[in-house]
Design an enzyme around this catalytic site. Structure first.
Site, short mmCIF file in Angstrom:
data_model
loop_
_atom_site.label_atom_id
_atom_site.label_comp_id
_atom_site.label_asym_id
_atom_site.label_seq_id
_atom_site.Cartn_x
_atom_site.Cartn_y
_atom_site.Cartn_z
N ASP A 51 0.87 -1.18 0.00
CA ASP A 51 0.00 0.00 0.00
C ASP A 51 0.90 1.22 0.00
O ASP A 51 2.06 1.15 0.39
CB ASP A 51 -0.91 0.00 1.23
CG ASP A 51 -2.13 0.90 1.06
OD1 ASP A 51 -3.24 0.37 0.83
OD2 ASP A 51 -1.97 2.14 1.14
N PRO A 54 2.56 3.83 4.48
CA PRO A 54 3.43 2.90 5.20
C PRO A 54 2.87 2.43 6.55
O PRO A 54 2.90 1.23 6.85
CB PRO A 54 4.73 3.70 5.41
CG PRO A 54 4.58 4.98 4.69
CD PRO A 54 3.19 5.12 4.20
N ASP A 55 2.32 3.36 7.35
CA ASP A 55 1.84 2.97 8.68
C ASP A 55 0.67 2.01 8.58
O ASP A 55 0.58 1.02 9.31
CB ASP A 55 1.39 4.21 9.48
CG ASP A 55 2.59 5.01 9.97
OD1 ASP A 55 3.73 4.56 9.73
OD2 ASP A 55 2.38 6.08 10.57
N LYS A 56 -0.23 2.32 7.67
CA LYS A 56 -1.43 1.49 7.51
C LYS A 56 -1.06 0.06 7.13
O LYS A 56 -1.52 -0.91 7.74
CB LYS A 56 -2.31 2.11 6.43
CG LYS A 56 -3.59 1.35 6.19
CD LYS A 56 -4.41 2.07 5.15
CE LYS A 56 -5.74 1.39 4.97
NZ LYS A 56 -6.59 2.05 4.02
N ARG A 98 -10.67 7.12 -4.64
CA ARG A 98 -12.07 7.29 -4.25
C ARG A 98 -12.70 8.42 -5.05
O ARG A 98 -12.05 9.44 -5.31
CB ARG A 98 -12.18 7.61 -2.77
CG ARG A 98 -11.82 6.42 -1.92
CD ARG A 98 -12.60 6.40 -0.64
NE ARG A 98 -12.47 5.08 -0.03
CZ ARG A 98 -12.87 4.79 1.18
NH1 ARG A 98 -13.44 5.71 1.90
NH2 ARG A 98 -12.73 3.56 1.66
N ARG A 105 -17.35 10.05 -13.86
CA ARG A 105 -16.85 8.68 -13.89
C ARG A 105 -15.55 8.60 -14.70
O ARG A 105 -14.61 7.90 -14.34
CB ARG A 105 -17.94 7.80 -14.51
CG ARG A 105 -17.75 6.36 -14.25
CD ARG A 105 -18.98 5.57 -14.66
NE ARG A 105 -18.62 4.16 -14.74
CZ ARG A 105 -18.96 3.38 -15.73
NH1 ARG A 105 -19.71 3.82 -16.71
NH2 ARG A 105 -18.59 2.10 -15.74
N ASN A 137 -12.27 -0.83 -9.32
CA ASN A 137 -13.36 -0.43 -10.22
C ASN A 137 -13.05 0.82 -11.03
O ASN A 137 -12.32 1.67 -10.54
CB ASN A 137 -14.62 -0.17 -9.39
CG ASN A 137 -15.46 -1.42 -9.24
OD1 ASN A 137 -15.54 -2.24 -10.15
ND2 ASN A 137 -16.07 -1.57 -8.08
N ASP A 165 -21.22 -10.60 -8.61
CA ASP A 165 -22.63 -10.41 -8.98
C ASP A 165 -23.33 -11.78 -9.06
O ASP A 165 -24.46 -11.93 -8.62
CB ASP A 165 -22.77 -9.73 -10.35
CG ASP A 165 -21.86 -8.53 -10.51
OD1 ASP A 165 -22.32 -7.47 -10.93
OD2 ASP A 165 -20.65 -8.66 -10.20
N ARG A 168 -24.07 -13.11 -5.63
CA ARG A 168 -25.25 -12.43 -5.06
C ARG A 168 -26.53 -13.00 -5.68
O ARG A 168 -27.52 -13.24 -4.99
CB ARG A 168 -25.17 -10.93 -5.35
CG ARG A 168 -24.15 -10.22 -4.48
CD ARG A 168 -23.97 -8.76 -4.90
NE ARG A 168 -23.07 -8.06 -3.99
CZ ARG A 168 -22.25 -7.08 -4.34
NH1 ARG A 168 -22.21 -6.68 -5.60
NH2 ARG A 168 -21.48 -6.49 -3.47
N HIS A 192 -19.44 -5.63 -15.01
CA HIS A 192 -19.68 -5.71 -13.57
C HIS A 192 -20.49 -4.48 -13.16
O HIS A 192 -20.09 -3.36 -13.43
CB HIS A 192 -18.35 -5.76 -12.82
CG HIS A 192 -18.47 -5.49 -11.35
ND1 HIS A 192 -19.18 -6.28 -10.50
CD2 HIS A 192 -17.96 -4.49 -10.58
CE1 HIS A 192 -19.12 -5.80 -9.27
NE2 HIS A 192 -18.37 -4.71 -9.30
N THR A 247 -18.11 -2.24 0.52
CA THR A 247 -18.39 -3.69 0.54
C THR A 247 -17.07 -4.40 0.78
O THR A 247 -16.02 -3.93 0.32
CB THR A 247 -19.01 -4.20 -0.78
OG1 THR A 247 -18.03 -4.05 -1.80
CG2 THR A 247 -20.25 -3.41 -1.15
#
Ligand code: 6V0
Length: 332
Positions: A51, A54-56, A98, A105, A137, A165, A168, A192, A247
């Site tokens: 990632d 670094p801390d995460k 995000r 889009r 995505n 999908d 589900r 998707h 999710t």
């Protein structure tokens, strides 16, 4: 002094199976759900988290390592550097930007392309024989982007696509009929998300094809129920996100299931995003879409020849056109 006293003439330990290594890029909600499912299901000898924070990523690594006493033995590493992924058999990409307030889009997608330019080249540089499994995505377009950036043959670049999908869909059908979801066969294909295509003729329960059974019994209203179930599938991600913010568990299990099929060469059929050009009358450009594909250690082994109605074929082609239109506007 050695911790164990050696046993004279003991045979040197010989591994019973090939050593395996999985790297997960993006230690967010989705990446960590995938990582933890992979660990609990004993799918790999080495698990690597990457990632940019670094801390995460170190925090997540330590938290998982502290569960070692309760888990199958797995070496867990984490870093912001890609050298740690060297020699991976499977690289799962969940890193994603995000969506910002009011952002289009296309703009979000272009930011993800920029992100993938930082991720894919080092991943394939350190693991030139790996299989890339894309989850970020919009997954179909980003699988195409990853394929382009990797220079890999298309069979080694897979998008998690409609595997989730379809699961589900199977759950909702099983819930409606009060049967076990594992006994329900049903595929959702195409893009998707919003424009996914439900293959009604593929639905069977315990080997009984549901649609022809209903037709024989002249139970028409059930078809409306199935349409409603498909709408619910499309809506499910939005519903979960509006309730808990993201999710994670279902996508975690769905991707771990793909990892098992790939690393254990299970040769199972999964609806995943593959290079769809040439299948089901999809022409006009390189486009990744979910189709029921046979998967194994070599990646995508083939695409099954499911019977599609004219309407289903048309919907698939419409999905392909929409995705191609988006792709053509990207700067890769
Ligand atoms: P998140 O919790 O924001 O995690 C994303 C992670 O990526 C964060 O930890 C970031 O620090 C990290 N990251 C960002 N840039 C980089 C980079 N350059 N290198 C390494 N790491 C980076 O998001 P979440 O985990 O909830 O979702 C991740 C992605 O999965 C999103 O694109 C979702 O839309 C997508 N999903 C796809 C699904 C599917 O079925 N294909 C299902 C659910 C979510």
């Amino acid at each position: 002094q050695a911790f164990f006293r050696s046993i004279m003439n003991a045979a040197p330990s010989s591994p019973t199976k090939r050593h395996s290594k999985i790297s997960v890029v993006g230690a967010g909600n989705v990446g960590m759900a995938i990582a933890q499912t992979i660990l609990t299901q004993d799918l790999t000898d080495e698990l690597v988290l990457v990632d940019e924070i670094p801390d995460k990523v170190r925090g997540e690594m330590l938290d998982l390592q502290h569960a070692a006493a309760f888990l199958p033995r797995t070496r867990i590493q984490a870093s912001t550097e890609y050298s740690v992924t060297e020699g991976s058999d499977l690289c799962i990409v969940t890193a994603g930007a995000r969506q910002m307030n009011g952002e289009s889009r296309l703009n979000l997608l272009q930011r993800n392309v920029t992100l993938f330019k930082k991720i894919i080249p080092p991943l394939v540089g350190y693991s030139p024989h790996t299989i890339l499994l894309i989850v970020s995505n919009p997954v179909d377009v980003l699988t195409y982007v990853a394929w382009k950036l990797s220079g890999f043959p298309s069979n080694r670049v897979i998008g998690s696509g409609t595997n989730l999908d379809s699961s589900r869909f199977r759950f909702l059908i099983a819930d409606h009929l009060d049967v076990n979801a594992q006994d329900v066969q049903a595929y959702i294909v195409g893009e998707h998300g919003d424009s996914s295509v439900a293959l009604w003729s593929s639905i069977s329960v315990g080997g009984v094809p549901v649609l022809s059974f209903l037709e024989n019994q002249q139970i028409a209203y059930e078809k409306e129920m199935l349409e409603k179930i498909h709408k619910q599938v499309v809506h499910s991600a939005y519903e979960v996100i509006s309730l808990k913010g993201y999710t994670s568990w279902a996508i975690g299990y769905s991707v771990a299931n793909l990892a098992r099929t790939i690393l254990r060469d299970q040769r199972r059929v999964h609806p995943v995003s593959v290079l769809a050009k040439g299948f089901y009358h999809i022409h006009g450009g390189d486009v990744f879409l979910s189709l029921p594909a046979q998967i194994g250690r070599g990646g995508v082994l083939g695409v099954t020849n499911v019977h599609l109605t004219q309407e289903e074929t048309q919907k698939l082609r419409d999905s392909a056109t929409t995705i191609l239109h988006l792709q053509n506007q990207l700067h890769i």
